[in-house]
Design an enzyme around this catalytic site. Structure first.
Site, PDB file in Angstrom:
ATOM      1  CD  GLU A 179      -1.806  -2.378   1.503  1.00 60.57           C
ATOM      2  OE1 GLU A 179      -0.625  -2.640   1.848  1.00 60.57           O
ATOM      3  OE2 GLU A 179      -2.692  -3.236   1.495  1.00 60.57           O
TER       4      GLU A 179
ATOM      5  CG  HIS B 112     -12.152  -5.957   7.485  1.00 60.50           C
ATOM      6  ND1 HIS B 112     -11.074  -6.343   8.233  1.00 60.50           N
ATOM      7  CD2 HIS B 112     -11.999  -6.560   6.280  1.00 60.50           C
ATOM      8  CE1 HIS B 112     -10.308  -7.164   7.510  1.00 60.50           C
ATOM      9  NE2 HIS B 112     -10.844  -7.294   6.320  1.00 60.50           N
TER      10      HIS B 112
END
Ligand SMILES: Cc1ncc(C[n+]2csc(CCOP(=O)(O)OP(=O)(O)O)c2C)c(N)n1
Lengths: 354, 324
Positions: free
Chosen positions: A68, A137
């Site tokens: 990322e 999440h």
């Protein structure tokens, strides 16, 4: 005739709206490419990137290694060198691995180049909820992103905004973080067929009302609209304001609404401490302190981590019932009987797993 | 380019870097250049050698140890000194200081004070060049400490998996601030690991700019021929303290003796001797040196006299404002 009325629209889902924006913009401008973990696999980021690979080929649409930080820096390097990257994160939580690039590099690059370089970079990141997504999440983090000068942050709630805000983000020469909500992907509504940008920094009133203002963001807008409908039956007229764009902020719209109703509840889809809700409350007090009929109330995530199990998760979020009770408290009304109300939840359609 | 011209070019860059920094040292303690300085002294051969090989049509990224790269690429000192003094005539109107110089018109697209953070930008910039069918190579300079960062390996992997035209240049001085390689590495050889990637690897511990120039040309050739990145591992000795303009041999983490060994093969001295090899007359060398001395001294004086930016500069360019 109002130009707006003449716009041809079609009823499509939030996911299709995002997909349409990507197709139409990539068609228009060859310098746009989209990439990120799993962008080009068979699931295509919950269908939002469907068909792009087939239409635009693997140079413009590709899945990446799980890196990322480097991949956001990669986007920045491409952006200052003539391209318009769209970097996708299937959860906002994963974007945290790229915070160094986002805060130290992306946000300050235009400033640090004394305006010589521009950063037309979009980061799409999806907020999760339900089916036990739990604390890694489900983050939204708009308050955190919007805290950093140099970043624009938007949170589309309606399908039309999912399309229109993404188009504006893509066309902007600044980095824009677009926070989509997973639970909104199946929502359907009328969306302009043509690529019409929703301007960044323009909020909207989703329901006009006169008694009290609820300012809500992302999925909380859905709860607010539902609450407003139920309260309407009791003769309470709620105005629901969706800022849509966290930064730049349509402060005027918010101030006008609260000035009109005199009462304000802020239901931000984030933690409240040091959050966007605190920012809004401050601005409202700065502008309207003597005109408020009651103190500003803030609702948001519980000040802890999002649990997996449903009964606790329900407690973590602000839902329509919480909002109805909050309005009653504010307006000093008796608690209405909600036992006959069914609160439609998009989550009813959502069987996970992700 | 014939050899004489190459040596002259190398010397000009190396001498400019050395002279500029010597002048900084002379004036820094007057406390007017208020910016943390990570001096390039000792690495002149790397910047002169690699940048001469790259030529004009290339893009570069670097680190806060920025003076060498900036001067090698731009060869200008007016805006450079003004930036050190925080003046409005500076490279970035005094907003960046020593640690974030850039010059897009010279292909220098970014320098960052956060270790390792420009490495992925170079990879993305190289991707853009392929995408836009431009033939440029993108070079990124970083220290041996940056290799400790995950982002280096992430970036190397992306560049190699996509076969991008990136030249990775590790300027290895053996220390990250004061911590030596031996205390930071769980492996024996960096280049042996990088060789496992789809990447051509070149290395030298020479301080001879001509040799580095030649090796850089080989690396550039390999990028163009093999359509994959190259990794150039170059050793040097940092003459001064990590940050600041003074020596720090008294601190005990490295010895003056070590320094004196390296000084015998000082990159600027080596180049000056080579000028004689290629038959540049003493007179011409002295004239060249004096021209550069004068350029640098004048730049410093101009910078001192220049005004600070107006307070209205503060907010400018936080966002790009679209003019429809
Ligand atoms: C991400 C990050 N961590 C720590 C620092 C503090 N720091 C500045 S320079 C440096 C050492 C870097 O060593 P190296 O990459 O070998 O470069 P050199 O300074 O030797 O040129 C450190 C740890 C920083 N600037 N950025």
């Amino acid at each position: 005739m109002n130009k707006q009325l003449k716009l041809a629209t079609k009823k499509i889902s939030y996911r299709t709206a995002i997909n349409q924006a990507l197709h139409q913009e990539m068609e228009r401008d060859n310098s746009i490419f989209t990439y990120g973990i799993d962008v080009a696999d068979h699931k295509r980021i919950f269908g939002s990137t469907t068909g792009l690979l087939e239409t635009f080929g693997p140079q413009r649409v590709f899945s990446t290694p799980l890196s990322e930080e480097a991949l956001l820096g990669f986007g920045l390097g491409a952006a200052i060198n003539g391209l318009r990257p769209i970097n996708v994160h299937i959860r906002v939580d994963f974007l945290l691995l790229a915070i160094n690039q986002l805060v130290n590099m992306v946000a300050s690059y235009h400033y640090g180049s004394d305006g010589k370089l521009q950063v037309p970079l979009v980061i799409r990141a999806i907020i999760g909820k339900g089916w036990g997504q739990s604390y890694q999440h489900s983050k939204s983090l708009q308050s955190f992103f919007a805290h950093i000068p140099g970043l624009k942050v938007v949170m589309p709630t309606t399908p039309a905004d999912a399309k229109g805000l993404l188009i504006s983000a893509i066309r902007d020469n600044n980095p824009v973080v677009v926070l989509e909500h997973r639970m909104l992907y199946d929502v359907e509504d009328e969306v302009p067929i043509k690529p019409i940008p929703t301007p960044l920094g323009k909020g909207q009133i989703l329901k006009i009302g006169t008694d009290i203002t609820i300012i809500a963001t992302s999925y909380s807008v859905v709860s607010a609209v539902q609450a407003a409908k139920v309260l309407e039956k009791q003769g309470v007229s709620v105005e629901v304001v969706d800022p849509r764009s966290i930064f730049p902020l349509d402060e005027n719209l918010i101030i006008k609404s609260v000035e009109k109703t005199g009462h304000c509840i802020i239901a931000d889809y984030d933690w409240t401490f040091c959050g966007f809700s605190a920012e809004l409350a401050t601005r409202i007090y700065e502008k309207l302190s003597h005109k408020l009929k009651s103190e500003v109330m803030r609702l948001g995530f519980a000040p802890t981590h999002c649990p997996s199990t449903r009964p606790l998760e329900n407690e973590f979020y602000t839902d329509s019932i919480d909002l109805i009770r909050a309005v009653e408290k504010k307006l000093k009304l008796k608690e209405m009987d909600l036992s006959q109300e069914t609160f439609y939840s998009y989550e009813n359609q959502f069987r996970g797993p992700f | 380019m014939n050899r004489k011209k190459i040596i002259l070019n190398l010397f000009k860059k190396a001498y400019l870097i050395r002279t500029t920094e010597e002048l900084i040292i002379k004036h820094y303690d007057n406390n007017e250049m208020k910016t943390p300085m990570h001096m390039s002294m000792g690495e002149e051969a790397i910047m002169a050698g690699v940048c001469t090989a790259l030529g004009k049509n290339s893009q570069t990224f670097g680190t806060y140890r920025s003076h060498g790269l900036y001067l090698a690429v731009t060869e200008e000192t007016d805006k450079f000194f003004a930036e050190m003094y925080g003046k409005v005539t500076g490279v970035l109107k005094g907003k960046s200081g020593s640690m974030h110089l850039l010059s897009p018109s010279d292909g220098l697209l970014g320098i960052s004070a956060v270790v390792g953070s420009t490495i992925p930008l170079a990879v993305g910039a190289a991707f853009a060049n392929i995408y836009l069918k431009k033939k440029q190579i993108t070079t990124v300079f970083f220290g041996d400490g940056a290799v400790d960062e995950g982002v280096f390996w992430e970036s190397l992997n992306i560049a190699c998996s996509k076969g991008l035209p990136v030249l990775f240049v590790c300027e290895d001085n053996g220390y990250a601030v004061h911590t030596p390689l031996s205390a930071r590495r769980g492996y024996k050889s960096l280049t042996n690991i990088v060789k496992q990637y789809s990447c051509s690897v070149f290395e030298t511990d020479s301080t001879d700019a001509e040799q580095i120039y030649k090796l850089s040309l080989e690396a550039i050739n390999s990028i163009q021929k093999k359509h994959r990145p190259a990794f150039l591992h170059l050793k040097y000795y940092r003459y001064l303290e990590h940050v600041g303009v003074h020596e720090d041999f008294h601190a005990g983490y490295r010895t003056k003796l070590e320094f004196m060994e390296w000084q015998k093969k000082d990159p600027v001295k080596l180049l000056r001797n080579k000028l004689k090899d290629v038959k540049v007359k003493d007179m011409d060398i002295i004239e060249l040196e004096e021209r550069i001395n004068k350029q640098v001294e004048e730049s410093l004086q101009k910078a001192k006299k220049a005004p600070f930016p107006d307070p209205s500069e503060l907010l400018k360019n936080t966002f790009y404002e679209q003019t429809a």
